[in-house]
Structures are given as structure tokens and as C-alpha cells.
Motif scaffolding. Structure first.
Motif, mmCIF file in Angstrom:
data_model
loop_
_atom_site.group_PDB
_atom_site.id
_atom_site.type_symbol
_atom_site.label_atom_id
_atom_site.label_comp_id
_atom_site.label_asym_id
_atom_site.label_seq_id
_atom_site.Cartn_x
_atom_site.Cartn_y
_atom_site.Cartn_z
ATOM 1 N N ASP A 124 0.789 4.121 -2.852
ATOM 2 C CA ASP A 124 0.662 5.561 -2.572
ATOM 3 C C ASP A 124 1.753 6.354 -3.285
ATOM 4 O O ASP A 124 1.498 7.451 -3.817
ATOM 5 C CB ASP A 124 0.745 5.812 -1.064
ATOM 6 N N LYS A 173 0.907 6.554 -6.937
ATOM 7 C CA LYS A 173 -0.172 7.530 -7.176
ATOM 8 C C LYS A 173 0.368 8.965 -7.204
ATOM 9 O O LYS A 173 -0.139 9.806 -7.941
ATOM 10 C CB LYS A 173 -1.234 7.395 -6.103
ATOM 11 N N ARG A 174 1.404 9.215 -6.390
ATOM 12 C CA ARG A 174 1.963 10.572 -6.357
ATOM 13 C C ARG A 174 2.685 10.929 -7.653
ATOM 14 O O ARG A 174 2.797 12.112 -8.011
ATOM 15 C CB ARG A 174 2.966 10.689 -5.197
ATOM 16 N N ASN A 207 0.828 -1.215 0.000
ATOM 17 C CA ASN A 207 0.000 0.000 0.000
ATOM 18 C C ASN A 207 0.855 1.253 0.000
ATOM 19 O O ASN A 207 0.492 2.262 -0.631
ATOM 20 C CB ASN A 207 -0.941 -0.011 1.204
ATOM 21 N N THR A 208 1.979 1.205 0.708
ATOM 22 C CA THR A 208 2.896 2.352 0.706
ATOM 23 C C THR A 208 3.439 2.592 -0.694
ATOM 24 O O THR A 208 3.516 3.739 -1.160
ATOM 25 C CB THR A 208 4.055 2.124 1.691
#
Length: 305
Positions: free
Chosen positions: A299, A302-303, A295-296
Motif C-alpha cells: 500500500d 502504491k502511494r 500488504n501494508t
């Protein structure tokens, strides 16, 4: 061997650095790679930077620290050590500092002073047992009311004339010997295991482990509530940090090299029995560590999209 480790990296990576980087950058660009993720190998971080894409370290150590410590260790023994390693280490530090993110696992070594990437404290990643204690003991015909110690020393230099002695084990103890294959054993209390055995199952079924301080062993012992009786290794820079890590949870017992080779294991095994399943590692978040890391990384992706 500290000097041979420095020399190996120098000959295989450092002197070929420019061509390796050229090939890596070409690969990243031609395949439209958007993110580079590494565990400890540093050169891809610079390749990512040159390709104009972010990179992530997922580890508890980086090789720039290790090689720098190797150099200092060797220099303390030999003042005439070749200065060529200084430039190599400088380049390793530059590589490390090119990381965009560092998902820092527990038991971590220091980062270089110039590191500017975003640091994210990650959980303890480790393998989980797939079989329970009773299944493993039944598989190897070990009585459920007896005790088991695991003997495992990957990467540890053994004396060529040393042999396992049955007197090392107290009464009612058995010993799993990792990576022993068909090596001769002193008695039927010593059970040789092949190199492909699933070690977390073995650790989970046992009452203690005798081995070295490595991230895999430390994390799997902590997860399964099995104390680690560790034998110190000279010249391994990561070891003090892993020692602090396991002692923080009161899960380690230090056994001197001399006592190990003499077979003086009984006192340490007794201490280990009193420590079994006595610590709380909920703060290390091991049960969903892979999901958390995934999940990290999502993220981060996504950035950059």
C-alpha cells in the motif's frame, strides 16, 4: 556494557557519518531505489531523505531511544562522561525523525518527540513452529507425560563459574539448553541443543522458557502458549516495555537473578504450568502477520508510484 555500546556506535558510525551517508545516497540514486525499509538501524532513514525517497521503520524500538537511555544510565554513574555522545544521540534522533512511516510492532519503546512520520500499528511478527510437540519429544526421547523447560540466554552475561545443577529441576522435568552444542550437562535430563536448532519448535514442545526479555523470545512464547520465566537484565532500555507487553497477557513470571543462579526454579516452573496456553493473543494478529506487513508495504509503495 553501556559505555562500550555508546563508544562502538560513535567510532564505527558517528565519526564516519558524512562518508557513510554520501555512499548510501549515491547507491540509492544510482540504483533508482524508490523506498527504504529498515528494522532499527537509523542512518538509512537520513540517506533516504537526502535521496528524496520515503522510508519505513518496521520494529518495536529505535536505537535513538536506546542510546539516549544508555547515556543517561552512564551519566548517573559518571558525571564526567564525555559530552561527545550528546551530539551523537541528537543525530540519531534526527535520523529517526526522517522516517516517513513507522510500522510499530507490539512491545514498543517511545519515539522521539519530533517524530512526524505516519504511525501504523502492526501485528506481532514472529517465527512459527514447523513440528508438533509429539515429534520433538520423540526426536529427543522425552516422555510425552513429562515436562520440559527451555534454558536460553543469548546476550545475557553469565557468571564464569556458574554451572547448571540437576537439583534445579523438579521431578519429571527435562531441560532443553539452547546453544550448548557439546557442553557437559549435569544429567541426562538436560539436553544440549546446537546453535542452529529451530527454536520455535523447541518452545512449542515445552512447558516453560527461562530466559531474558527480548522481542524474539517474548513473541515466540506468546504465540506458542509457553510461559516465559524471565531473569531481569540491568541497563537494557527495551526491557520494561517488553515486560509490560508479556505481563499484559499474563504470560510472564519474574525470576530474580539470585534465585536463577541458586537454582531456585521450582516455584516458577509450577506457576508456569498453570499458565500454559491460558491467554488469547488474537488482537496481535500473529497468524497472518507477514502477509499483513507485506500488504501494508505494498500500500505504501502504491502511494509513491
Amino acid at each position: 556494557n553501556v559505555l562500550s555500546s555508546l563508544e562502538e556506535y560513535y567510532n564505527n558510525i558517528h565519526i564516519n557519518r558524512d562518508s557513510l551517508l554520501e555512499n548510501e545516497v549515491f547507491y540509492l540514486k544510482s540504483n533508482n531505489i524508490d523506498l527504504v525499509i529498515i528494522d532499527a538501524t537509523l542512518l538509512p532513514l537520513t540517506a533516504a531523505s537526502l535521496a528524496g525517497i520515503p522510508s519505513v521503520i518496521v520494529s518495536n524500538f529505535t536505537w535513538d531511544f536506546t542510546y539516549e537511555q544508555f547515556y543517561l544510565i552512564e551519566k548517573s554513574r559518571n558525571e564526567n562522561i564525555n559530552d561527545k555522545y550528546q551530539l551523537m544521540i541528537k543525530k540519531c534522533i534526527e535520523d529517526s525523525c526522517n522516517a516517513s512511516y513507522y510500522i510499530r510492532l507490539p512491545g514498543e519503546t517511545p519515539l522521539p518527540n519530533g517524530f512526524l512520520g505516519k504511525i501504523i500499528d502492526g501485528p506481532m511478527i514472529c517465527r512459527h513452529a514447523k513440528s508438533n510437540k509429539e515429534e520433538i519429544r520423540q526426536l529427543y526421547n522425552i516422555p510425552i507425560d513429562s515436562y520440559i523447560v527451555v534454558l536460553g540466554f543469548g546476550g545475557f552475561k553469565m557468571s564464569s563459574d556458574w554451572v547448571i545443577n540437576d537439583n534445579s529441576l523438579p521431578d519429571n522435568w527435562y531441560c532443553f539448553v539452547l546453544a550448548a552444542d557439546n557442553d557437559p550437562m549435569p544429567s541426562n535430563r538436560f539436553i544440549p541443543l546446537s546453535r542452529d536448532v529451530y527454536v520455535p519448535d523447541i518452545i512449542n514442545a515445552s512447558d516453560a522458557v527461562i530466559g531474558k526479555l527480548g522481542y524474539g523470545t517474548v513473541s515466540e512464547c506468546l504465540l506458542h502458549g509457553t510461559p516465559l520465566i524471565y531473569v531481569p537484565r540491568a541497563d537494557w532500555p527495551e526491557e520494561p516495555y517488553l515486560e509490560m507487553f508479556i505481563l499484559k497477557y499474563n504470560a510472564g513470571i519474574k525470576l530474580s537473578v539470585n534465585d536463577f543462579f541458586k537454582g531456585n526454579w521450582s516455584d516458577s516452573l509450577t506457576i508456569a504450568l498453570n499458565k500454559r496456553n491460558s491467554w488469547d493473543i488474537s488482537d496481535l494478529r500473529p497468524n497472518h502477520a507477514f502477509d499483513e506487513i507485506t500488504n501494508t508495504l505494498i500500500d505504501i509503495i502504491k502511494r509513491i508510484i
